[in-house]
Design a protein around this motif. Sequence first.
Motif, PDB file in Angstrom:
ATOM      1  N   ALA A   1       0.852  -1.192   0.000  1.00 29.71           N
ATOM      2  CA  ALA A   1       0.000   0.000   0.000  1.00 29.71           C
ATOM      3  C   ALA A   1       0.887   1.240   0.000  1.00 29.71           C
ATOM      4  O   ALA A   1       1.546   1.508   0.997  1.00 29.71           O
ATOM      5  CB  ALA A   1      -0.892   0.007   1.230  1.00 29.71           C
TER       6      ALA A   1
ATOM      7  N   ASN B   1       3.128  -1.167   7.208  1.00 32.39           N
ATOM      8  CA  ASN B   1       2.306  -2.304   7.630  1.00 32.39           C
ATOM      9  C   ASN B   1       2.209  -3.364   6.536  1.00 32.39           C
ATOM     10  O   ASN B   1       2.273  -4.557   6.814  1.00 32.39           O
ATOM     11  CB  ASN B   1       0.896  -1.839   7.989  1.00 32.39           C
ATOM     12  CG  ASN B   1       0.891  -1.025   9.261  1.00 32.39           C
ATOM     13  OD1 ASN B   1       1.794  -1.149  10.089  1.00 32.39           O
ATOM     14  ND2 ASN B   1      -0.101  -0.176   9.420  1.00 32.39           N
ATOM     15  N   SER B   2       2.046  -2.898   5.290  1.00 32.55           N
ATOM     16  CA  SER B   2       1.888  -3.882   4.223  1.00 32.55           C
ATOM     17  C   SER B   2       3.209  -4.596   3.948  1.00 32.55           C
ATOM     18  O   SER B   2       3.223  -5.786   3.656  1.00 32.55           O
ATOM     19  CB  SER B   2       1.326  -3.231   2.955  1.00 32.55           C
ATOM     20  OG  SER B   2       2.127  -2.151   2.557  1.00 32.55           O
TER      21      SER B   2
ATOM     22  N   TYR C   1       3.544  -7.158   6.464  1.00 30.57           N
ATOM     23  CA  TYR C   1       2.657  -8.262   6.086  1.00 30.57           C
ATOM     24  C   TYR C   1       3.345  -9.153   5.051  1.00 30.57           C
ATOM     25  O   TYR C   1       3.332 -10.376   5.151  1.00 30.57           O
ATOM     26  CB  TYR C   1       1.364  -7.658   5.553  1.00 30.57           C
ATOM     27  CG  TYR C   1       0.433  -8.594   4.816  1.00 30.57           C
ATOM     28  CD1 TYR C   1      -0.400  -9.456   5.524  1.00 30.57           C
ATOM     29  CD2 TYR C   1       0.354  -8.584   3.432  1.00 30.57           C
ATOM     30  CE1 TYR C   1      -1.278 -10.295   4.852  1.00 30.57           C
ATOM     31  CE2 TYR C   1      -0.522  -9.413   2.756  1.00 30.57           C
ATOM     32  CZ  TYR C   1      -1.330 -10.270   3.468  1.00 30.57           C
ATOM     33  OH  TYR C   1      -2.192 -11.095   2.805  1.00 30.57           O
TER      34      TYR C   1
ATOM     35  N   THR D   1       6.305 -11.056   6.908  1.00 30.43           N
ATOM     36  CA  THR D   1       6.021 -11.938   8.037  1.00 30.43           C
ATOM     37  C   THR D   1       4.869 -12.904   7.764  1.00 30.43           C
ATOM     38  O   THR D   1       4.807 -13.965   8.354  1.00 30.43           O
ATOM     39  CB  THR D   1       5.694 -11.139   9.322  1.00 30.43           C
ATOM     40  OG1 THR D   1       4.553 -10.322   9.066  1.00 30.43           O
ATOM     41  CG2 THR D   1       6.857 -10.272   9.753  1.00 30.43           C
ATOM     42  N   GLU D   2       3.957 -12.542   6.882  1.00 33.19           N
ATOM     43  CA  GLU D   2       2.759 -13.373   6.702  1.00 33.19           C
ATOM     44  C   GLU D   2       2.768 -14.195   5.423  1.00 33.19           C
ATOM     45  O   GLU D   2       2.152 -15.251   5.363  1.00 33.19           O
ATOM     46  CB  GLU D   2       1.505 -12.485   6.679  1.00 33.19           C
ATOM     47  CG  GLU D   2       1.267 -11.724   7.959  1.00 33.19           C
ATOM     48  CD  GLU D   2       0.506 -12.545   8.984  1.00 33.19           C
ATOM     49  OE1 GLU D   2      -0.487 -13.170   8.604  1.00 33.19           O
ATOM     50  OE2 GLU D   2       0.920 -12.576  10.151  1.00 33.19           O
ATOM     51  N   LEU D   3       3.412 -13.688   4.392  1.00 26.73           N
ATOM     52  CA  LEU D   3       3.296 -14.349   3.094  1.00 26.73           C
ATOM     53  C   LEU D   3       4.433 -15.339   2.855  1.00 26.73           C
ATOM     54  O   LEU D   3       5.591 -15.054   3.165  1.00 26.73           O
ATOM     55  CB  LEU D   3       3.282 -13.308   1.970  1.00 26.73           C
ATOM     56  CG  LEU D   3       2.066 -12.374   1.967  1.00 26.73           C
ATOM     57  CD1 LEU D   3       2.177 -11.380   0.828  1.00 26.73           C
ATOM     58  CD2 LEU D   3       0.776 -13.162   1.848  1.00 26.73           C
TER      59      LEU D   3
ATOM     60  N   GLU E   1       1.954  -7.701  18.674  1.00 26.23           N
ATOM     61  CA  GLU E   1       0.503  -7.724  18.813  1.00 26.23           C
ATOM     62  C   GLU E   1       0.045  -6.332  19.255  1.00 26.23           C
ATOM     63  O   GLU E   1       0.812  -5.598  19.876  1.00 26.23           O
ATOM     64  CB  GLU E   1       0.114  -8.754  19.877  1.00 26.23           C
ATOM     65  CG  GLU E   1       0.533 -10.175  19.544  1.00 26.23           C
ATOM     66  CD  GLU E   1      -0.384 -10.803  18.493  1.00 26.23           C
ATOM     67  OE1 GLU E   1      -1.542 -10.364  18.387  1.00 26.23           O
ATOM     68  OE2 GLU E   1       0.069 -11.719  17.789  1.00 26.23           O
TER      69      GLU E   1
ATOM     70  N   LEU F   1     -21.359  -5.882  25.294  1.00 28.21           N
ATOM     71  CA  LEU F   1     -20.753  -6.838  24.369  1.00 28.21           C
ATOM     72  C   LEU F   1     -19.755  -6.099  23.490  1.00 28.21           C
ATOM     73  O   LEU F   1     -20.016  -4.976  23.062  1.00 28.21           O
ATOM     74  CB  LEU F   1     -21.832  -7.479  23.508  1.00 28.21           C
ATOM     75  CG  LEU F   1     -22.939  -8.171  24.304  1.00 28.21           C
ATOM     76  CD1 LEU F   1     -24.069  -8.569  23.381  1.00 28.21           C
ATOM     77  CD2 LEU F   1     -22.395  -9.385  25.033  1.00 28.21           C
TER      78      LEU F   1
ATOM     79  N   GLY G   1     -18.134  -4.975  20.376  1.00 23.92           N
ATOM     80  CA  GLY G   1     -18.421  -4.917  18.945  1.00 23.92           C
ATOM     81  C   GLY G   1     -19.895  -5.054  18.621  1.00 23.92           C
ATOM     82  O   GLY G   1     -20.265  -5.269  17.476  1.00 23.92           O
ATOM     83  N   LYS G   2     -20.759  -4.906  19.633  1.00 21.03           N
ATOM     84  CA  LYS G   2     -22.192  -5.099  19.340  1.00 21.03           C
ATOM     85  C   LYS G   2     -22.997  -4.516  20.479  1.00 21.03           C
ATOM     86  O   LYS G   2     -22.564  -4.522  21.622  1.00 21.03           O
ATOM     87  CB  LYS G   2     -22.427  -6.596  19.207  1.00 21.03           C
ATOM     88  CG  LYS G   2     -23.779  -7.046  19.707  1.00 21.03           C
ATOM     89  CD  LYS G   2     -24.351  -8.094  18.817  1.00 21.03           C
ATOM     90  CE  LYS G   2     -25.790  -8.408  19.171  1.00 21.03           C
ATOM     91  NZ  LYS G   2     -26.657  -7.296  19.429  1.00 21.03           N
TER      92      LYS G   2
ATOM     93  N   GLY H   1     -25.666  -4.622  23.254  1.00 18.44           N
ATOM     94  CA  GLY H   1     -26.348  -5.654  24.033  1.00 18.44           C
ATOM     95  C   GLY H   1     -27.214  -4.927  25.035  1.00 18.44           C
ATOM     96  O   GLY H   1     -27.721  -3.847  24.733  1.00 18.44           O
ATOM     97  N   PRO H   2     -27.356  -5.481  26.229  1.00 16.07           N
ATOM     98  CA  PRO H   2     -28.106  -4.757  27.269  1.00 16.07           C
ATOM     99  C   PRO H   2     -27.481  -3.385  27.548  1.00 16.07           C
ATOM    100  O   PRO H   2     -28.188  -2.425  27.804  1.00 16.07           O
ATOM    101  CB  PRO H   2     -27.998  -5.677  28.473  1.00 16.07           C
ATOM    102  CG  PRO H   2     -27.702  -7.031  27.907  1.00 16.07           C
ATOM    103  CD  PRO H   2     -26.909  -6.791  26.666  1.00 16.07           C
TER     104      PRO H   2
ATOM    105  N   LYS I   1      -8.222  -2.874  19.029  1.00 14.85           N
ATOM    106  CA  LYS I   1      -7.673  -4.137  18.544  1.00 14.85           C
ATOM    107  C   LYS I   1      -7.227  -5.010  19.713  1.00 14.85           C
ATOM    108  O   LYS I   1      -7.333  -6.225  19.666  1.00 14.85           O
ATOM    109  CB  LYS I   1      -6.464  -3.873  17.632  1.00 14.85           C
ATOM    110  CG  LYS I   1      -6.838  -3.227  16.317  1.00 14.85           C
ATOM    111  CD  LYS I   1      -5.587  -3.038  15.481  1.00 14.85           C
ATOM    112  CE  LYS I   1      -5.867  -2.221  14.240  1.00 14.85           C
ATOM    113  NZ  LYS I   1      -4.633  -1.876  13.529  1.00 14.85           N
TER     114      LYS I   1
END
Lengths: 537, 159
Positions: free
Chosen positions: A62, A70-71, A74, A77-79, A365, A391, A393-394, A396-397, A449
Amino acid sequence: MKILRGVIDWLEERTGIESGIKHFLYEDVPASAGWHQVLGSVALFAFLTQVFTGMLLAGNYAPTPGEAYNSLRYIVTELTAGQLIRGLHHWGASLMIIVVVLHLMQVLIWGAYKKPREATWMVGCVLLLVTLAYGLTGYLLPWDNRAYWGTVVTTQIAALPPGAGPYVLRLLGSDGGSIGAITFARFYAAHVLLLPPLTILLIAIHVYLVRRHGVTPIPQDAALPKKKFYPEQVFKDTVATFLWFAVLVTMAIAVRVPLGHVADPTDTSYIPRPEWYFLFLFQMLKAFQGPLEIVGAVILPTLAILALFLAPFIDRGKALRVRERTGAIALVVFAVLGWSALTARAIATTPPSTEDPDAGLALVEPWQELPADQLAAIGAFRKDNCGNCHLIGKSGPGPDLTHALSQRPTDWLMQHFKQPAPNVATQLKNPELRGLVTFVTKRGDAALKAWPSAPQSAVEGAMVYQANQCAACHKLNGVGMQTGPPLNGVADHRNREWLEGHFADPQKFSPGSTMPVYKLSSHDLDRLTSYILEIPK
Amino acid sequence: METTTRRSFYSAVIAGLGGLMTATLAAPAAAYLLIRPKSQKQSDLVAAADLAQLTVGKPEEVVFRRTRVDGWRVLNEKATAWVLRKDDRNVVAFAPQCTHLGCAYHWDEKENNFLCPCHTSTFSIDGKVLTGPAPRPLDRLVTKVDQGKILIGAEIQKA
C-alpha cells in the motif's frame, strides 16, 4: 514438430519474427569478443529481475506512509516467500549497481566509448544515473526509521543549490524541510511510474546503438575473421548471468533485509545513514563544512558526472590496445581506491545504530504497543464481567463501548462502575475505577484491537504494573515518568531472573538505584515480569 | 562434427541455465501469490442478536459488528446474515449473498421465499434452490446459541 513448424512459418510470413530473431542472434561480433563483454547482458537481466520482483511486491503493498510499513511487514512476516521476494528486490538493487559500474569500468578501460560510440556511452551514463535514482527513491518505500531519516538527509542535500534549492524541495514534496505523504507519493511515482518506462526506452536506444556500431573491436581484430553472437557469446553471457543470479539468490536467502521501527519523525536518537553505495558521498561531505558544503554535496558530484559524460571528448586519442591504456586504468584504480577508502572510513566512524535493525520483523501484537493503564483497564473490564452487558463490537443490554467513546460525566461513570445495576456491586478498587473512566472516555483506536485479543496473562501483568504505580518512575509505550529507565525493550538486555531478583532487591542488581523494594506474590511477580519482557522496543 | 558438438553444448547450457533461472523466480512467485497468509486469524463467534428478538419460522436480516483481518489491516466492520429461528434452541444463519453471482437477496414476505433480484433465483426458507440459476442452496454461517444470545462465526459453509 510439423505443426510447430507450420505455426512458426505462419507467424514468420505475417510478422517476420523468426528472421528478426535470427538477425539478432547471428550478428557478427569481433574475434576478440568474449568474457569481458558479458556485463551488459548481466545488467539487462538484473533490470528484468528487478521489474519482476518489484511487480510482485507491488501486488501486496500500500503506497502511503504508515500503510506502506504495515503492508511490507505483512509481506515479510505473513506471506510465503515474501521475505525471499523482498530479499531478491533489495539485494538485486545492490548487485545491479555493482554490475552497471563494472560495465562502465570495462568500457572505460577498453576505451570503447571512442568514435563512433559516443552516443552509446552517454546513454549508458544516463542509465547509470537512472539506476542510482531507483536506489534513492526505493530507499524511502519501506517507511521505517532508516528509510525516513535517510531520505530527510537526501532532500536536505538536494535543497543546497542556491536559488534552485527551494524549488527542488517543492518538487520533492518537501516544502519546509519535513517529509511526509507528498514526498512519499512523489518517490513512489518516480520509482514505479516514471523510471521504468524511461529505463526501457534508454535500454532500447542503448542496445540499438550497440547493434548499429557493433561490439567494439580491438586493433588486432582487423586481421581475424568475425564470430557470430550466437551461440558462443550468448553462452558466455548466460553463464555470467547465472553466476550473478546465484549470488543474488544466496544473498536473498542468507542475508536478512532489515526492517526497523515504523518511521518516527520525533525520534531524535536515530542516526541516519545512506545505502552502502552512497556512503562515500556521505563521508566526503564531512570534509566540506560551512560555506564549502555545497562544493562536496553538489559541485563535485556534478563535475564528476559531467566528466564521465564527456569522457569521449576528453580522451580523443586513437584507439589503443588495453595494455597501453595506462591513463584509463590508473583513473579506474584511483576511483576504486578512493571510493573504498571513503566507504571504509564512513563505516568505521558511524556509530552502530541503537535500533534493532530487525525490530519490524518480529510480530508485535496490538496489546504490546498499548500503554499499561489502558491494558490494565481492559483487565478491570474483564475482571468484573462488564462484558456480560457491554458486548464487544455489538450493542447488548449495555451500549457497545467499542463503537464510540463514552460521553457520560465522570461522577456518573464512577458510580456506574461501583454499582452497574441495582443490587450488583463490583470488586473494583478506586484506582481501577479511575483507570476505567479514563479508558472509556479517552481510549485510542489502538485499544480496540487489543481489547478482544490481549492475552489474559498480559492483561493481569499490566494490572500489577498499574497497582504498583510503576509509571510514577518508568516510561512504557509512551506513558510514565523518566526518573527510572524506560522499560520498552528491556528484554534486549535483561532476563527474567535479573528482573525478578531486581524487584526483591533493586540495589543488589543495580547499585545506587533509588527503586524501592517490591514484595509481590509469586503470581503477581510472574505476570509483571512476563508482561515487561514482552513489551518491544 | 566437432563444431556441431560444441554448438549443441552451448545451446544446451543456454537453455538449461535459462530454464533454471526462470524456475527459480517462478516458483517463489507462485507461492507468494497463491498460498494463503500464515496467520490469517479467523475471528471467533460474535454475539449477533438475542434469540428472543426472533420469531420462529420468520427469517430476519441481522446486522452485527465483527472483526475481520483484511490483508495487513484488522477491520471492525458491519456484517449481516439472514437468521432463521427454527425452534427454542436452534437457529440457522445464511450468508447474505446469492450462491449464483453474489448479489444480496432478501426475504419475500408474500411469496414466502428468498428472492435474489439479479437473476430471480428463489430459495426456500431452509435455503434450498426453488427456481433460477443458483447452483447450490444458500451458504450457511456457523452459529451457536448461548444464554439466549445468537453467536455467529465468519466461516462460510457451502452446501
